[in-house]
Write an enzyme that holds these catalytic residues in place. Structure first.
Site, PDB file in Angstrom:
ATOM      1  N   ILE A  56       6.994  61.746   0.482  1.00  0.00           N
ATOM      2  CA  ILE A  56       7.726  61.744   1.828  1.00  0.00           C
ATOM      3  C   ILE A  56       7.216  63.221   2.410  1.00  0.00           C
ATOM      4  CG2 ILE A  56      10.028  62.052   2.640  1.00  0.00           C
ATOM      5  CD1 ILE A  56      10.921  60.558   0.408  1.00  0.00           C
ATOM      6  N   ASP A 100       4.084  73.292  -3.459  1.00  0.00           N
ATOM      7  CA  ASP A 100       4.256  72.333  -4.463  1.00  0.00           C
ATOM      8  C   ASP A 100       3.158  72.399  -5.579  1.00  0.00           C
ATOM      9  OD1 ASP A 100       3.852  69.947  -6.020  1.00  0.00           O
ATOM     10  OD2 ASP A 100       4.625  68.671  -4.225  1.00  0.00           O
ATOM     11  N   CYS A 121      16.811  66.345   3.212  1.00  0.00           N
ATOM     12  CA  CYS A 121      16.680  64.975   3.107  1.00  0.00           C
ATOM     13  C   CYS A 121      16.298  64.369   1.511  1.00  0.00           C
ATOM     14  CB  CYS A 121      15.847  64.545   3.950  1.00  0.00           C
ATOM     15  SG  CYS A 121      16.199  62.846   4.825  1.00  0.00           S
ATOM     16  N   GLU A 132      29.053  63.474  -3.606  1.00  0.00           N
ATOM     17  CA  GLU A 132      28.603  62.106  -2.404  1.00  0.00           C
ATOM     18  C   GLU A 132      29.531  61.115  -2.678  1.00  0.00           C
ATOM     19  OE1 GLU A 132      24.612  61.248  -2.027  1.00  0.00           O
ATOM     20  OE2 GLU A 132      23.922  63.096  -1.416  1.00  0.00           O
ATOM     21  N   HIS A 183      23.744  60.272   3.701  1.00  0.00           N
ATOM     22  CA  HIS A 183      22.593  59.824   2.618  1.00  0.00           C
ATOM     23  C   HIS A 183      21.809  58.607   3.312  1.00  0.00           C
ATOM     24  CE1 HIS A 183      21.064  59.974  -1.682  1.00  0.00           C
ATOM     25  NE2 HIS A 183      20.181  59.489  -1.111  1.00  0.00           N
ATOM     26  N   GLY A 229      18.625  58.564   4.696  1.00  0.00           N
ATOM     27  CA  GLY A 229      17.363  58.577   4.593  1.00  0.00           C
ATOM     28  C   GLY A 229      16.514  57.165   4.274  1.00  0.00           C
TER      29      GLY A 229
HETATM   30  P1  NAD Z   1       7.328  62.295  -5.016  1.00  0.00           P
HETATM   31  O1  NAD Z   1       7.427  62.168  -6.220  1.00  0.00           O
HETATM   32  O2  NAD Z   1       6.308  61.517  -4.052  1.00  0.00           O
HETATM   33  O3  NAD Z   1       7.214  63.825  -4.226  1.00  0.00           O
HETATM   34  C1  NAD Z   1       7.908  64.686  -4.926  1.00  0.00           C
HETATM   35  C2  NAD Z   1       7.022  65.842  -4.824  1.00  0.00           C
HETATM   36  O4  NAD Z   1       7.865  67.158  -5.239  1.00  0.00           O
HETATM   37  C3  NAD Z   1       5.973  66.027  -5.774  1.00  0.00           C
HETATM   38  O5  NAD Z   1       4.719  66.018  -5.089  1.00  0.00           O
HETATM   39  C4  NAD Z   1       6.112  66.935  -6.824  1.00  0.00           C
HETATM   40  O6  NAD Z   1       4.803  67.640  -7.278  1.00  0.00           O
HETATM   41  C5  NAD Z   1       7.046  68.184  -6.115  1.00  0.00           C
HETATM   42  N1  NAD Z   1       7.481  69.052  -6.857  1.00  0.00           N
HETATM   43  C6  NAD Z   1       8.371  68.936  -8.263  1.00  0.00           C
HETATM   44  N2  NAD Z   1       8.756  69.836  -8.361  1.00  0.00           N
HETATM   45  C7  NAD Z   1       8.641  70.703  -7.369  1.00  0.00           C
HETATM   46  C8  NAD Z   1       9.031  72.149  -7.328  1.00  0.00           C
HETATM   47  N3  NAD Z   1       9.706  72.698  -8.310  1.00  0.00           N
HETATM   48  N4  NAD Z   1       8.474  72.996  -6.146  1.00  0.00           N
HETATM   49  C9  NAD Z   1       7.855  72.254  -5.386  1.00  0.00           C
HETATM   50  N5  NAD Z   1       7.585  70.771  -5.365  1.00  0.00           N
HETATM   51  C10 NAD Z   1       8.080  70.075  -6.409  1.00  0.00           C
HETATM   52  O7  NAD Z   1       8.827  61.893  -4.306  1.00  0.00           O
HETATM   53  P2  NAD Z   1       9.065  61.369  -2.681  1.00  0.00           P
HETATM   54  O8  NAD Z   1       9.151  59.974  -2.747  1.00  0.00           O
HETATM   55  O9  NAD Z   1       8.298  62.258  -1.992  1.00  0.00           O
HETATM   56  O10 NAD Z   1      10.770  61.836  -2.661  1.00  0.00           O
HETATM   57  C11 NAD Z   1      11.053  63.207  -2.829  1.00  0.00           C
HETATM   58  C12 NAD Z   1      12.496  63.364  -2.870  1.00  0.00           C
HETATM   59  O11 NAD Z   1      13.223  62.625  -1.891  1.00  0.00           O
HETATM   60  C13 NAD Z   1      13.005  62.587  -4.239  1.00  0.00           C
HETATM   61  O12 NAD Z   1      13.970  63.678  -4.817  1.00  0.00           O
HETATM   62  C14 NAD Z   1      14.179  61.527  -3.799  1.00  0.00           C
HETATM   63  O13 NAD Z   1      15.094  61.402  -4.654  1.00  0.00           O
HETATM   64  C15 NAD Z   1      14.366  62.038  -2.404  1.00  0.00           C
HETATM   65  N6  NAD Z   1      14.392  60.896  -1.441  1.00  0.00           N
HETATM   66  C16 NAD Z   1      15.706  60.949  -0.616  1.00  0.00           C
HETATM   67  C17 NAD Z   1      15.931  59.878   0.174  1.00  0.00           C
HETATM   68  C18 NAD Z   1      17.117  59.979   0.850  1.00  0.00           C
HETATM   69  O14 NAD Z   1      17.802  58.910   1.221  1.00  0.00           O
HETATM   70  N7  NAD Z   1      17.650  60.934   1.561  1.00  0.00           N
HETATM   71  C19 NAD Z   1      15.053  58.659   0.276  1.00  0.00           C
HETATM   72  C20 NAD Z   1      13.979  58.721  -0.716  1.00  0.00           C
HETATM   73  C21 NAD Z   1      13.817  59.794  -1.321  1.00  0.00           C
HETATM   74  C1  MLT Z   2      16.159  57.561  -3.205  1.00  0.00           C
HETATM   75  O1  MLT Z   2      16.158  58.536  -3.959  1.00  0.00           O
HETATM   76  O2  MLT Z   2      15.302  56.659  -3.123  1.00  0.00           O
HETATM   77  C2  MLT Z   2      16.941  57.738  -2.067  1.00  0.00           C
HETATM   78  O3  MLT Z   2      17.743  59.004  -2.272  1.00  0.00           O
HETATM   79  C3  MLT Z   2      17.434  56.552  -1.647  1.00  0.00           C
HETATM   80  C4  MLT Z   2      18.753  56.110  -2.704  1.00  0.00           C
HETATM   81  O4  MLT Z   2      19.430  56.923  -3.247  1.00  0.00           O
HETATM   82  O5  MLT Z   2      19.044  54.831  -2.638  1.00  0.00           O
END
Ligand code: NAD
Ligand code: MLT
Length: 531
Positions: free
Chosen positions: A149, A168, A227, A258, A276, A278
């Protein structure tokens, strides 16, 4: 197969699961009901509402896999699942674009006061000068977490003319360069950013990543988007900074609790809040439901999984290349333990030759399974083998080199216990496994179900004596390999026999004046099978 879906899941996912198993869809199940009922199921599929905590996992006697329709697994006790040998799979990628687009929507809304202006106009006001915004162009966006993301957000923000600074610890400079992101340490990022956006997982090390101390380092008037996960920001510290203007605005899709209860942030005009959302697009929900359902079924069927959280992901092509090596690794683990014992502090595996380019983790785990099955029984599997090794105080090391003397591939297992160490090397010759070194003995052992391994002094008559003894005990010899350190020196003999040898016969072998040591090694049938 009995599958419990305990959260809302799109019909595409439910239909897929129903093709393979009996599915109970209970999106309103309570935590107590879940604990009471989970014992009957092979698989559990959740989104974020269900908390698959230690209590649930302890009660899950038959559970083989937990599927998370989404990315974050902070609602699953992954350590407990690993300990119990339960695979955890998620659905990464399926909601990346939706979450990135939502973050960008929040970022632009924050810059131009969209939410507060919208409410004001709907109240009948027309206070244009109250809602003067800022441009994004040429501003510094600090992206914390440059995974799926974070990378998509960076791409989009660059297109809007922003300068992207990333933090990162697990992303290389090259990856960052490709994205057009300048990497910085966390402190430098938060000191220079005009906008900060979070895209990293919540865990014990990232809980309250942004608190009072970090906010004190922020550039005055910074705006922040979250997010990812609520617990990443200390909400009380953020409230104070938004109140006194040190932080100009915050856009939050996620909260520590939440739905939020008594959350003072929601009283502030400079806070945009969404529930929530996203991943809540039609596209993302179908994607994650399909993806997780496929992975859950694959896990139940023992097929390769590409999105496992607690086992190394193995793409089908890699599995095909590795498949012949996996039984060899189990055999080596089992052979080592039976030859030298299981009390070791360190296991080191060296992969030499073409194999060095392949994913090593599955081979290492396979070796640990072979080794640990003798120690803890059949409960050891792909998921918990590294955990069990660690819990028993065994450090596991891997190294690789593309050079392999005399072989296309050679794997050497060295295990240490204090100052004592033993070695075992194995390879595949025409796809058939061979153990080609046992400590200093060069030998070509054909691993089979029952083997008698002896050491002796290299001299005439040894083979004859042992053959005669086994014949008189009605033990049929299928084949034999010999290896020696030097001509006339110490030698090793391995005899493949047709059946298990009883203690009495083994004692007689040990009693032969030509034999120094004798050991019976048995390979369970499951050692040769790859699950
Ligand atoms: P991802 O695993 O592809 O990316 C996460 C990144 O965070 C990785 O590159 C990792 O190296 C990095 N990371 C880990 N620890 C770290 C630290 N201490 N400092 C900096 N970077 C660090 O995951 P993603 O698919 O990109 O998702 C990221 C986050 O978004 C997840 O926590 C997920 O739960 C959340 N998310 C939220 C929604 C929503 O609905 N709001 C939707 C999807 C994902
Ligand atoms: C996720 O981690 O995939 C998002 O937060 C979306 C969800 O919780 O369903």
């Amino acid at each position: 197969m009995k599958i419990l879906v305990s959260d809302a899941l799109s019909t595409e996912g439910l239909d897929y699961l129903r093709r393979y198993g009996e599915v109970d869809f209970k999106p309103d199940i309570t935590p107590d009901q879940l604990v009471a009922e989970i014992g009957a199921y092979d698989a559990l599929v959740v989104r974020s509402r269900t908390k698959a905590n230690a209590e649930v996992i302890e009660a899950a006697e038959n559970l083989k896999v937990i599927g998370r329709a989404g990315v974050g697994v902070d609602n699953i006790d992954v350590d407990k699942a690993t300990e119990k040998g339960i695979i955890v799979v998620n659905a990464p990628g399926g909601n990346t674009i939706s979450a990135a687009e939502h973050a960008i929507a929040l970022l632009t809304s924050l810059a131009r006061n969209i939410a507060v202006a919208n409410s004001s106009v709907k109240r009948g006001e027309w206070k244009r000068s109250d809602h003067i915004g800022v441009e994004l162009n040429h501003k510094v966006l600090g992206v914390v977490g440059l995974g799926r993301i974070g990378s998509e957000v960076a791409r989009r923000a660059r297109a809007m003319g922003m300068k992207i600074v990333g933090y990162d610890p697990y992303i290389s400079e090259e990856q960052a360069e490709k994205l057009g992101v300048e990497m910085a340490d966390f402190e430098s990022l938060i000191r220079q950013a005009d906008f900060i956006t979070l895209h990293l997982p919540l865990g014990s090390s990232t809980h309250h990543l942004i608190g009072e101390k970090e906010i004190a380092m922020f550039k005055p008037g910074v705006r922040i988007v979250n997010c990812a996960r609520g617990g990443l920001i200390d909400e009380d510290a953020l409230y104070a900074a938004l109140k006194d203007g040190r932080v100009a605005g915050a856009a939050l899709d996620v909260f520590e609790q939440e739905p939020p209860e008594d959350c003072r942030l929601l009283e502030l005009d400079n806070v945009i809040a969404t529930p929530h959302l996203g991943a809540l697009t039609r596209e993302a929900q179908v994607n994650v439901a399909r993806q997780v359902s496929e992975q859950v079924i694959k896990a139940l069927q023992g097929d390769p999984i590409v999105s496992a959280v607690n086992v190394p992901a193995l793409m089908p092509e890699a599995r095909e290349a590795l498949e012949p090596f996996l039984p060899l690794m189990r055999v080596m683990g089992s052979f080592y333990l039976q030859m030298f014992g299981g009390s070791v502090d360190e296991i080191e595996l060296t992969y030499s030759g073409e194999i060095a380019a392949m994913p090593l983790a599955p081979m290492t785990i396979s070796c640990l399974i072979g080794f640990l099955r003798h120690v803890v029984g059949d409960g050891v599997n792909w998921v918990n083998a590294p955990y069990i090794a660690k819990a028993r105080g065994i450090t596991v090391k891997e190294s690789s080199t593309t050079e392999a003397k005399n072989y296309n591939n050679l794997i050497t297992l060295t295990a240490r216990s204090g100052s004592e160490e033993h070695h075992l090397s194995g390879t595949l010759l025409n796809n058939e496994m061979r153990i080609v070194r046992v400590d200093e003995y060069r030998i070509e052992i054909i691993p089979s179900r029952y083997m008698l391994v002896t050491t002796h002094h290299d001299r005439p008559g040894v083979v004859g004596k042992i053959g005669t003894l086994l014949g008189s005990e009605s033990v049929n010899i299928a084949s034999m390999q010999l290896g020696r350190k030097t001509a006339g020196g110490e030698a090793m003999m391995v005899l493949q026999v047709d059946e298990e040898m009883n203690e009495h016969t083994l004692e007689k072998v040990k009693g032969l004046d030509v034999i120094d040591t004798a050991r019976f090694v048995e390979m369970q049938n499951s050692i040769f099978r790859v699950e």
